[in-house]
Each structure stands twice: as structure tokens, then as C-alpha cells.
Enzyme design. Structure first.
Site, mmCIF file in Angstrom:
data_model
loop_
_atom_site.group_PDB
_atom_site.id
_atom_site.type_symbol
_atom_site.label_atom_id
_atom_site.label_comp_id
_atom_site.label_asym_id
_atom_site.label_seq_id
_atom_site.Cartn_x
_atom_site.Cartn_y
_atom_site.Cartn_z
ATOM 1 N N ASP A 46 -10.751 5.864 -5.475
ATOM 2 C CA ASP A 46 -10.482 4.579 -4.822
ATOM 3 C C ASP A 46 -10.858 3.476 -5.810
ATOM 4 O O ASP A 46 -12.004 3.061 -5.892
ATOM 5 C CB ASP A 46 -11.301 4.491 -3.521
ATOM 6 N N GLU A 58 -0.971 1.152 -5.432
ATOM 7 C CA GLU A 58 -0.731 -0.017 -4.585
ATOM 8 C C GLU A 58 -0.722 -1.289 -5.424
ATOM 9 O O GLU A 58 -1.697 -1.593 -6.104
ATOM 10 C CB GLU A 58 -1.848 -0.084 -3.531
ATOM 11 N N HIS A 81 0.839 -1.205 0.000
ATOM 12 C CA HIS A 81 0.000 0.000 0.000
ATOM 13 C C HIS A 81 0.874 1.256 0.000
ATOM 14 O O HIS A 81 0.907 2.024 0.971
ATOM 15 C CB HIS A 81 -0.883 -0.047 1.259
HETATM 16 O O1 LIG Z 1 -7.753 3.578 6.310
HETATM 17 P P1 LIG Z 1 -7.064 2.312 5.869
HETATM 18 O O2 LIG Z 1 -7.625 1.081 6.534
HETATM 19 O O3 LIG Z 1 -5.582 2.409 6.022
HETATM 20 O O4 LIG Z 1 -7.354 2.159 4.328
HETATM 21 C C1 LIG Z 1 -6.956 3.132 3.424
HETATM 22 C C2 LIG Z 1 -7.423 2.782 2.001
HETATM 23 O O5 LIG Z 1 -6.761 1.617 1.586
HETATM 24 C C3 LIG Z 1 -7.023 1.224 0.220
HETATM 25 O O6 LIG Z 1 -6.450 2.113 -0.665
HETATM 26 C C4 LIG Z 1 -8.490 1.051 -0.039
HETATM 27 O O7 LIG Z 1 -8.758 0.867 -1.416
HETATM 28 C C5 LIG Z 1 -9.271 2.222 0.474
HETATM 29 O O8 LIG Z 1 -10.655 1.916 0.379
HETATM 30 C C6 LIG Z 1 -8.908 2.542 1.912
HETATM 31 O O9 LIG Z 1 -9.638 3.654 2.348
#
Ligand SMILES: O=P(O)(O)OC[C@H]1O[C@H](O)[C@H](O)[C@@H](O)[C@@H]1O
Length: 320
Positions: free
Chosen positions: A231, A294, A186
Site C-alpha cells: 500500500d 491508482e 482507484h
Molecule cells: O477498503 P477501501 O476503503 O475501498 O480502500 C481500499 C484501499 O484503497 C487505497 O488503495 C488505499 O491506499 C488503501 O489503504 C485502502 O485499503
């Protein structure tokens, strides 16, 4: 964790300047003689800094928790064994969003350095330092072990060269039954201004838009501009073809991302409201200085048979 598999130093020329390693406050840092460096927190094996060309390449929120109380908001959190909120009636259902790897304490397995024989002593570009981290089922908190009671071993390798950062994960099934997993690196890229970048390499790919009820679309832009909350899970990409974050001004690549065995790419920017809503994201306007691109295997499940291993990873080139 099988300690007999610790990496050994390879091909180290005694008279040449070597990478240095520093271990401090649950972080491991490595630096190359040419100045590039990387820092990894043992919490989540999260890469929290990558410096190249004299600049920080990764974004870390000013409000990120670095004390192990919450996954680190920034750098490269590792998502395993489930991406996003776990599905219902699945073995991962009791787990938190994005699984447990990013909120578990990993162990440092050691470092190895290499320099290709042909270029030793002349061209330093091939000097590499590799740091290995391990996580196994016996190291999980009791809560996570109960939530995902499978026997596994992970080895996460972070390799720094003058021009690249490579992260790769090996997943081993150490139990007697098959298991399924998803994985994602990520990466939060540090960028000057979101309005000045484009994402290339997604053209004609199918994506699921998580901001629009997970509907499916086909990308029509050869150079995607981020102008709102974004997203998206892009699917079935050729891992060898780079996804590029480029400058909108002169079209030059800023980052390029190639993958191994990771055929999905998620593009995420929380934009104004979501950024404000995240307690560990700051300052509010920092959404303009980051873009997550990611690399993952998240649109389906990888099935790993008992005794088998899987490996996938990404190589990021910076400011080409
Ligand atoms: O807030 P977190 O659990 O770290 O996730 C952060 C982000 O991760 C990814 O990119 C997902 O696609 C998003 O939907 C999410 O909001």
C-alpha cells in the site's frame, strides 16, 4: 447540474457501424463495433467492466455490493474529495474514507462518438465513444451535504476506443469560497497471477509506505514485484511517462497507464490477511488476481478558487 452543457454527437459518419449504448438497471454500457465494451454503474459512476481483446480487463470482487449499499469493490471507484481516512481538523473530516463520490448516485449526461476524418471508413482504431456522468452538491444525500457543505459540480467522462479506456474528471467550484480536494481513480486491474506481474515506471520515485507507519522511501526497483501486502503512494511522477504492469515471464506490457494532472500513483494489494478481513472481497484468494494501480492527486491538496474548474484523468492501454 447545467444540462445545457450536454455533449453533442460529433463527426459521425452515417454509413459506418456505430457504438451501441444500453441503459439497464442503473448501469450504462457502450460497445464498439469491433467488440470492446465498457459498463458503468450510476452508483459511484463506477466503471465495473471493460472488455478488450475478448477479455475482461478489470477485477470486480465476487462479493462486491452492486445494489448501492456500499462502494463497489472493484472496477474503477472514483475517490473524491478526500483520499483515505480524512485528516483531523479539516473540512473533509466528517466524510467517510475516500469521500462521497464512490457512494453517491450520479446522473448519465449523455454520449458522444467521434471518428477521425482521415481514417473514417478504413481504420476503425480511432472510433471512440464517450459517456459523461454528473454529480453536483444538490444531488448528494443530506448527510454528505452536511459533511461537505460546498457547492461543486463534477463531470466524469469515460471514453472507450479499440485499445484504450480513458477516464477523466472535471471539478468545478460553483460556490463563492475556495475549496480543497483530492482525487484518485482507484483502478482494480484484472491479472492472471500476482506473482507473474511487475510494476515499472516507479524507479527512483519517493513513496509513502502505508503498511509501515507512512514512512517515506525511495523506490529502487525498475520492475517491482508484489510479494506481500502493498500500500504505497508514489509521488511526483511525470504524468506523461507510463506506469506499466508487465509480464514477469517475457517483460511484455499488460497494461500501461498515462495520466493528465494526476502526479501520484498508489499501488495496492491487500494480500492474504487483509483480503480475508474485507467482507466484500472474495473469494479470499482473489488477491492473486488483482492489482490496484491508482492514478491520483492525493499527496497534497488541489485548491480550486470560486468559479474555477480543474481537470485530470488517466488513459489505460491494455495488452499492448
Ligand atoms: O477498503 P477501501 O476503503 O475501498 O480502500 C481500499 C484501499 O484503497 C487505497 O488503495 C488505499 O491506499 C488503501 O489503504 C485502502 O485499503
Amino acid at each position: 447540474m447545467d444540462r445545457s452543457k450536454k455533449p453533442a454527437a460529433i463527426g459521425v459518419g452515417a454509413s459506418l457501424p456505430q457504438p451501441t449504448i444500453a441503459i439497464k438497471d442503473n448501469t450504462i454500457s457502450a460497445s464498439l463495433p469491433s467488440g470492446e465494451s465498457v459498463t458503468i454503474h450510476l452508483y459511484g459512476a463506477t466503471v465495473t467492466s471493460w472488455k478488450a481483446n475478448g477479455q475482461e480487463q478489470l477485477f470486480v470482487s465476487k462479493k462486491a455490493h452492486l445494489d448501492g449499499s456500499k462502494p463497489i469493490r472493484g472496477g474503477i471507484p472514483l475517490v473524491f474529495p478526500v483520499f483515505g481516512p480524512p485528516p483531523q481538523n479539516h473540512v473533509t473530516s466528517p466524510l467517510p474514507q475516500h469521500g462521497f463520490a464512490r457512494n453517491s448516485n450520479w446522473e448519465f449526461l449523455g454520449k458522444s462518438s467521434s471518428e477521425s476524418a482521415e481514417t473514417a471508413g478504413q481504420e476503425k482504431a480511432d472510433l471512440a465513444v464517450k459517456l459523461d456522468f454528473g454529480l453536483s452538491h444538490t444531488m448528494l444525500t443530506e448527510e454528505f451535504r452536511k459533511a461537505w457543505p460546498l457547492e461543486f459540480g463534477l463531470v466524469y467522462s469515460v471514453t472507450l476506443t479499440k485499445d484504450t479506456l480513458e477516464t477523466s474528471l472535471q471539478v468545478r467550484n460553483e460556490g463563492t469560497q475556495n475549496f480543497e480536494f483530492q482525487v484518485l481513480m482507484h483502478t482494480y486491474f484484472n491479472i492472471d497471477n500476482i506473482s507473474n506481474v511487475r510494476v515499472k515506471g516507479l524507479d527512483s520515485k519517493t513513496y509513502v509506505d502505508k503498511t509501515r507507519n507512512a514512512t517515506s522511501h525511495t523506490e529502487s526497483s525498475a520492475a517491482l514485484a508484489i510479494t506481500e501486502e502493498t500500500d504505497r503512494v508514489y509521488k511526483e511522477l511525470d504524468p506523461a511517462v507510463p506506469v506499466i504492469i508487465s509480464s514477469a515471464d517475457d517483460d511484455k506490457p499488460i497494461f500501461s497507464l498515462t495520466r493528465k494532472a494526476l502526479t501520484d500513483v498508489v499501488v495496492w494489494n491487500p494480500w492474504i490477511e487483509k483480503a480475508k478481513g474485507m467482507a466484500d472481497f472474495g473469494p479470499d484468494e482473489a488477491y492473486q488476481n488483482m492489482l490496484c494501480v491508482e492514478a491520483g492527486a492525493v499527496s497534497g491538496w488541489q485548491t480550486l478558487e470560486a468559479g474555477e474548474a480543474w481537470e485530470g484523468g488517466q488513459t489505460i492501454k491494455s495488452r499492448l
